[in-house]
Enzyme design. Structure first.
Site, PDB file in Angstrom:
ATOM      1  N   TYR A 138      21.466 -74.641  82.546  1.00  0.00           N
ATOM      2  CA  TYR A 138      21.572 -73.920  81.272  1.00  0.00           C
ATOM      3  C   TYR A 138      22.911 -73.194  81.175  1.00  0.00           C
ATOM      4  CZ  TYR A 138      20.887 -70.104  77.947  1.00  0.00           C
ATOM      5  OH  TYR A 138      21.037 -69.202  76.922  1.00  0.00           O
ATOM      6  N   LYS A 142      25.995 -73.946  78.536  1.00  0.00           N
ATOM      7  CA  LYS A 142      26.443 -72.958  77.563  1.00  0.00           C
ATOM      8  C   LYS A 142      27.931 -72.650  77.724  1.00  0.00           C
ATOM      9  CE  LYS A 142      24.189 -70.968  74.935  1.00  0.00           C
ATOM     10  NZ  LYS A 142      23.934 -71.264  73.488  1.00  0.00           N
TER      11      LYS A 142
END
Length: 320
Positions: A138, A142
């Site tokens: 994640y 990002k």
């Protein structure tokens, strides 16, 4: 202003879309959940059902728009890299390119998870170099999304809110609640760990400021006051009427066990999310506070709700 909000059927997107309407803006929300879309429309948000992986479904929504809040993301510590790439990197790039081509203001929701692998702890500024290692898929996705957005739309604003919570949260508090109710959360530290969280209304406030007063660049966002993680977990357990975490397991041992569980999950054909992840252990055992100087000076940001009131609100909802 006429503002388009992606991820409007999610927690942050929904709260922010409603907040923008309350402040007199005309808002259209994009999302995949028709039932939640109907609830948005009841609160004055126009809704368009669309899959962001398919630009043809959402590009027409940019017509007549002044600004875009890109709040949609695959926000989880577990998943497949191709999905993180598709939902967080590719979609963010396409949204940024479309906004730049039309001269639209863009506010992109990122995350301070990009700092996690750096083992930093106090008053971390946005200028902190990050990468090339990241502690989760994640966080990596990002960060790559930030690079794509910056390349495509240099005037974009990127917000990094830490640990978003509030009534209606579908990730942070529900995950902790499930662990406490299952009795599977050990005490991972002997003392206390202080970190910062961000009430969803504070994120919505920061997003509105960035939409109304352009400020290119990256901004940390939090409640501005550190909270004790384990005291908060004890209070949550009390509100749920379950036992507080008591059995002590050293953080390093728990993290190693989590890595074994992750490996087993990756080898499983269905790749189910493990009951414990290494990233989850680190979030509960490593302190972190963020430097808000840039947000205060350039956005005029000041939290509209503090962690004491915000967490009390959440605990009251849990108890009810």
């Amino acid at each position: 202003m006429r503002i388009l909000v992606t991820g409007a059927t999610g927690f942050l997107g929904g709260v922010t879309a409603r907040e923008l309407v309350r402040h007199g803006h005309t808002v259209m929300g994009l999302g995949r959940n028709a039932a939640r879309g109907a609830a948005l429309e009841a609160d004055g948000v126009r809704f368009m059902q669309a899959d962001l992986r398919t630009p043809a479904e959402w590009l027409p929504a940019l017509n007549g728009t002044d600004a875009v809040l890109h709040a949609a993301a695959r926000s989880t510590l577990w998943g497949r890299w191709p999905d993180f790439m598709a939902d967080n990197v590719t979609v963010s790039r396409e949204v940024a390119r479309a906004c730049a081509a039309r001269g639209l203001r863009l506010v992109h929701i990122s995350t301070p998870s990009v700092y996690n692998a750096m083992r930093l702890s106090h008053h971390v500024p946005e200028t902190t170099p990050v990468g090339p290692r990241f502690d989760s898929l994640y966080a990596h996705s990002k960060y790559l999304a930030e690079l794509e957005v910056t390349l495509a739309h240099p005037e974009a604003t990127m917000l990094r809110p830490r640990g978003i919570y509030g009534v209606g949260d579908t990730a942070l508090m529900p995950r902790l609640t499930r662990a406490l109710r299952a009795g599977r959360l050990p005490r991972l530290v002997r003392g206390e760990v202080h970190t910062e969280l961000t009430h969803v209304r504070n994120v919505a406030h920061a997003a509105r400021l960035a939409l109304e007063h352009p400020a290119p660049g990256v901004f940390n966002i939090t409640d501005g006051v550190p909270v004790p993680i384990w005291a908060t977990l004890d209070a949550l357990a009390d509100a749920l009427g379950v036992a507080r975490p008591a059995r002590y397991v050293p953080a390093r041992l728990a993290e190693n066990a989590a890595r074994v569980l992750e490996l087993a999950a990756r080898l499983h054909p269905a790749r189910p999310e493990p009951t414990l992840t290494a990233g989850g252990v680190r979030l509960l055992t490593r302190p972190m506070t963020l430097d808000l100087t840039r947000a205060r000076e350039r956005l005029g940001y000041a939290p509209v709700i503090g962690p004491q009131a915000g967490l009390a609100e959440v605990l009251m909802a849990v108890h009810a």
